[in-house]
Design a protein around this motif. Structure first.
Motif, PDB file in Angstrom:
ATOM      1  N   GLU A   1     -23.525  25.557 -10.811  1.00 42.03           N
ATOM      2  CA  GLU A   1     -24.158  26.409 -11.826  1.00 42.03           C
ATOM      3  C   GLU A   1     -24.655  27.717 -11.202  1.00 42.03           C
ATOM      4  OE1 GLU A   1     -25.058  27.817 -15.413  1.00 42.03           O
ATOM      5  OE2 GLU A   1     -23.941  25.998 -14.985  1.00 42.03           O
ATOM      6  N   HIS A   2     -25.221  27.643 -10.044  1.00 39.41           N
ATOM      7  CA  HIS A   2     -25.677  28.840  -9.336  1.00 39.41           C
ATOM      8  C   HIS A   2     -24.494  29.770  -9.049  1.00 39.41           C
ATOM      9  CE1 HIS A   2     -27.425  30.784  -5.489  1.00 39.41           C
ATOM     10  NE2 HIS A   2     -27.865  31.441  -6.543  1.00 39.41           N
ATOM     11  N   ALA A   3     -23.379  29.212  -8.616  1.00 35.92           N
ATOM     12  CA  ALA A   3     -22.181  30.004  -8.338  1.00 35.92           C
ATOM     13  C   ALA A   3     -21.676  30.687  -9.604  1.00 35.92           C
ATOM     14  CB  ALA A   3     -21.085  29.121  -7.740  1.00 35.92           C
ATOM     15  N   ARG A   4     -21.663  29.958 -10.723  1.00 35.45           N
ATOM     16  CA  ARG A   4     -21.208  30.548 -11.991  1.00 35.45           C
ATOM     17  C   ARG A   4     -22.112  31.698 -12.430  1.00 35.45           C
ATOM     18  NH1 ARG A   4     -19.473  25.544 -12.728  1.00 35.45           N
ATOM     19  NH2 ARG A   4     -20.723  24.395 -14.157  1.00 35.45           N
ATOM     20  N   ARG A   5     -23.407  31.498 -12.327  1.00 28.71           N
ATOM     21  CA  ARG A   5     -24.350  32.554 -12.737  1.00 28.71           C
ATOM     22  C   ARG A   5     -24.193  33.802 -11.871  1.00 28.71           C
ATOM     23  NH1 ARG A   5     -28.267  28.393 -12.681  1.00 28.71           N
ATOM     24  NH2 ARG A   5     -29.215  29.439 -10.902  1.00 28.71           N
ATOM     25  N   LEU A   6     -24.073  33.613 -10.561  1.00 27.93           N
ATOM     26  CA  LEU A   6     -23.868  34.753  -9.664  1.00 27.93           C
ATOM     27  C   LEU A   6     -22.582  35.494 -10.001  1.00 27.93           C
ATOM     28  CD1 LEU A   6     -24.775  33.266  -6.161  1.00 27.93           C
ATOM     29  CD2 LEU A   6     -25.967  35.118  -7.328  1.00 27.93           C
ATOM     30  N   ALA A   7     -21.507  34.740 -10.229  1.00 28.07           N
ATOM     31  CA  ALA A   7     -20.213  35.347 -10.536  1.00 28.07           C
ATOM     32  C   ALA A   7     -20.259  36.106 -11.859  1.00 28.07           C
ATOM     33  CB  ALA A   7     -19.129  34.269 -10.568  1.00 28.07           C
ATOM     34  N   GLU A   8     -20.918  35.539 -12.857  1.00 27.12           N
ATOM     35  CA  GLU A   8     -21.023  36.217 -14.151  1.00 27.12           C
ATOM     36  C   GLU A   8     -21.751  37.552 -14.011  1.00 27.12           C
ATOM     37  OE1 GLU A   8     -22.913  33.286 -16.611  1.00 27.12           O
ATOM     38  OE2 GLU A   8     -21.028  32.208 -16.970  1.00 27.12           O
ATOM     39  N   ARG A   9     -22.805  37.590 -13.204  1.00 23.87           N
ATOM     40  CA  ARG A   9     -23.533  38.849 -12.991  1.00 23.87           C
ATOM     41  C   ARG A   9     -22.680  39.870 -12.254  1.00 23.87           C
ATOM     42  NH1 ARG A   9     -29.074  36.753 -10.726  1.00 23.87           N
ATOM     43  NH2 ARG A   9     -27.878  34.876 -10.721  1.00 23.87           N
ATOM     44  N   LEU A  10     -21.962  39.424 -11.233  1.00 24.43           N
ATOM     45  CA  LEU A  10     -21.112  40.341 -10.468  1.00 24.43           C
ATOM     46  C   LEU A  10     -19.930  40.858 -11.288  1.00 24.43           C
ATOM     47  CD1 LEU A  10     -21.037  38.600  -6.977  1.00 24.43           C
ATOM     48  CD2 LEU A  10     -21.964  40.865  -7.508  1.00 24.43           C
ATOM     49  N   ALA A  11     -19.468  40.059 -12.238  1.00 29.57           N
ATOM     50  CA  ALA A  11     -18.305  40.432 -13.043  1.00 29.57           C
ATOM     51  C   ALA A  11     -18.530  41.735 -13.811  1.00 29.57           C
ATOM     52  CB  ALA A  11     -17.946  39.307 -14.010  1.00 29.57           C
ATOM     53  N   ALA A  12     -19.769  42.065 -14.092  1.00 32.54           N
ATOM     54  CA  ALA A  12     -20.076  43.286 -14.834  1.00 32.54           C
ATOM     55  C   ALA A  12     -19.839  44.550 -14.009  1.00 32.54           C
ATOM     56  CB  ALA A  12     -21.520  43.249 -15.322  1.00 32.54           C
ATOM     57  N   SER A  13     -19.844  44.417 -12.682  1.00 34.93           N
ATOM     58  CA  SER A  13     -19.742  45.615 -11.843  1.00 34.93           C
ATOM     59  C   SER A  13     -18.588  45.588 -10.836  1.00 34.93           C
ATOM     60  CB  SER A  13     -21.054  45.821 -11.086  1.00 34.93           C
ATOM     61  OG  SER A  13     -21.312  44.724 -10.227  1.00 34.93           O
ATOM     62  N   LYS A  14     -17.821  44.519 -10.798  1.00 35.41           N
ATOM     63  CA  LYS A  14     -16.735  44.384  -9.832  1.00 35.41           C
ATOM     64  C   LYS A  14     -15.391  44.329 -10.538  1.00 35.41           C
ATOM     65  CE  LYS A  14     -19.409  44.191  -6.283  1.00 35.41           C
ATOM     66  NZ  LYS A  14     -19.367  45.201  -5.228  1.00 35.41           N
ATOM     67  N   VAL A  15     -14.323  44.721  -9.833  1.00 35.42           N
ATOM     68  CA  VAL A  15     -12.983  44.687 -10.427  1.00 35.42           C
ATOM     69  C   VAL A  15     -12.505  43.250 -10.629  1.00 35.42           C
ATOM     70  CG1 VAL A  15     -11.689  44.838  -8.264  1.00 35.42           C
ATOM     71  CG2 VAL A  15     -10.707  45.757 -10.344  1.00 35.42           C
ATOM     72  N   GLY A  16     -12.980  42.345  -9.814  1.00 34.18           N
ATOM     73  CA  GLY A  16     -12.636  40.936  -9.931  1.00 34.18           C
ATOM     74  C   GLY A  16     -13.646  40.078  -9.205  1.00 34.18           C
ATOM     75  N   VAL A  17     -13.813  38.860  -9.682  1.00 34.07           N
ATOM     76  CA  VAL A  17     -14.736  37.923  -9.038  1.00 34.07           C
ATOM     77  C   VAL A  17     -14.254  36.497  -9.290  1.00 34.07           C
ATOM     78  CG1 VAL A  17     -16.303  37.851 -11.017  1.00 34.07           C
ATOM     79  CG2 VAL A  17     -17.176  37.302  -8.763  1.00 34.07           C
ATOM     80  N   ILE A  18     -14.455  35.660  -8.287  1.00 31.96           N
ATOM     81  CA  ILE A  18     -14.104  34.250  -8.412  1.00 31.96           C
ATOM     82  C   ILE A  18     -15.202  33.415  -7.749  1.00 31.96           C
ATOM     83  CG2 ILE A  18     -12.679  34.291  -6.313  1.00 31.96           C
ATOM     84  CD1 ILE A  18     -10.839  32.225  -7.759  1.00 31.96           C
ATOM     85  N   ALA A  19     -15.577  32.342  -8.416  1.00 30.94           N
ATOM     86  CA  ALA A  19     -16.517  31.376  -7.844  1.00 30.94           C
ATOM     87  C   ALA A  19     -15.746  30.076  -7.677  1.00 30.94           C
ATOM     88  CB  ALA A  19     -17.704  31.170  -8.771  1.00 30.94           C
ATOM     89  N   PHE A  20     -15.927  29.443  -6.529  1.00 30.81           N
ATOM     90  CA  PHE A  20     -15.192  28.201  -6.282  1.00 30.81           C
ATOM     91  C   PHE A  20     -16.000  27.276  -5.392  1.00 30.81           C
ATOM     92  CE2 PHE A  20     -13.996  31.187  -2.973  1.00 30.81           C
ATOM     93  CZ  PHE A  20     -14.018  30.431  -1.817  1.00 30.81           C
ATOM     94  N   SER A  21     -15.571  26.024  -5.377  1.00 25.01           N
ATOM     95  CA  SER A  21     -16.164  25.047  -4.461  1.00 25.01           C
ATOM     96  C   SER A  21     -15.041  24.462  -3.621  1.00 25.01           C
ATOM     97  CB  SER A  21     -16.888  23.937  -5.229  1.00 25.01           C
ATOM     98  OG  SER A  21     -15.980  23.188  -6.009  1.00 25.01           O
ATOM     99  N   ARG A  22     -15.430  23.979  -2.472  1.00 26.87           N
ATOM    100  CA  ARG A  22     -14.457  23.354  -1.581  1.00 26.87           C
ATOM    101  C   ARG A  22     -15.165  22.251  -0.801  1.00 26.87           C
ATOM    102  NH1 ARG A  22     -10.566  25.938   2.853  1.00 26.87           N
ATOM    103  NH2 ARG A  22      -8.951  24.365   2.685  1.00 26.87           N
ATOM    104  N   SER A  23     -14.595  21.055  -0.839  1.00 27.76           N
ATOM    105  CA  SER A  23     -15.197  19.891  -0.182  1.00 27.76           C
ATOM    106  C   SER A  23     -14.359  19.478   1.013  1.00 27.76           C
ATOM    107  CB  SER A  23     -15.285  18.713  -1.150  1.00 27.76           C
ATOM    108  OG  SER A  23     -16.095  19.036  -2.244  1.00 27.76           O
ATOM    109  N   GLY A  24     -15.057  18.986   2.030  1.00 27.21           N
ATOM    110  CA  GLY A  24     -14.346  18.505   3.201  1.00 27.21           C
ATOM    111  C   GLY A  24     -15.279  18.098   4.313  1.00 27.21           C
ATOM    112  N   ASP A  25     -14.686  17.873   5.449  1.00 27.65           N
ATOM    113  CA  ASP A  25     -15.406  17.428   6.634  1.00 27.65           C
ATOM    114  C   ASP A  25     -15.325  18.509   7.703  1.00 27.65           C
ATOM    115  OD1 ASP A  25     -16.466  16.181   8.846  1.00 27.65           O
ATOM    116  OD2 ASP A  25     -15.202  14.396   8.701  1.00 27.65           O
ATOM    117  N   PRO A  26     -16.425  19.237   7.947  1.00 29.44           N
ATOM    118  CA  PRO A  26     -16.397  20.299   8.951  1.00 29.44           C
ATOM    119  C   PRO A  26     -16.066  19.788  10.360  1.00 29.44           C
ATOM    120  CG  PRO A  26     -18.412  20.413   7.639  1.00 29.44           C
ATOM    121  CD  PRO A  26     -17.712  19.143   7.292  1.00 29.44           C
ATOM    122  N   ALA A  27     -16.383  18.540  10.649  1.00 31.18           N
ATOM    123  CA  ALA A  27     -16.126  17.986  11.978  1.00 31.18           C
ATOM    124  C   ALA A  27     -14.629  17.856  12.256  1.00 31.18           C
ATOM    125  CB  ALA A  27     -16.806  16.627  12.125  1.00 31.18           C
TER     126      ALA A  27
END
Length: 82
Positions: A30-56
């Motif tokens: 939800e935080h990512a979506r809200r940030l992206a929606e705000r940026l969309a008003a002033s940027k040519v493009g914006v994408i919010a995404f998640s990625r899961s995995g094991d950093p190790a």
């Protein structure tokens, strides 16, 4: 396993090339979506995404798009379409 939430915005350069802005980490979907929606008003493009995995081990699942708006670089559009 850990999940990262990221918002990536793009600016259009003087020669028409897409310039990636600094990625912005988010605390959740939800935080990512809200940030992206705000940026969309002033940027040519914006994408919010998640990625899961094991950093190790470096093994990560494909990204999950949470929000997308405007124009994105061609290579990113092609990857999303695949």
């Amino acid at each position: 396993m850990i999940t990262y939430f990221v918002v990536q915005s793009f600016t259009l350069g003087s020669r028409g090339a897409y310039i990636a802005d600094d990625p912005v980490p988010a605390t959740g979907a939800e935080h990512a979506r809200r940030l992206a929606e705000r940026l969309a008003a002033s940027k040519v493009g914006v994408i919010a995404f998640s990625r899961s995995g094991d950093p190790a081990t470096g093994e990560f699942e494909d990204a999950t798009v949470l929000f997308m708006s405007g124009d994105l670089p061609t290579d990113m559009q092609e990857e999303l379409a695949a």
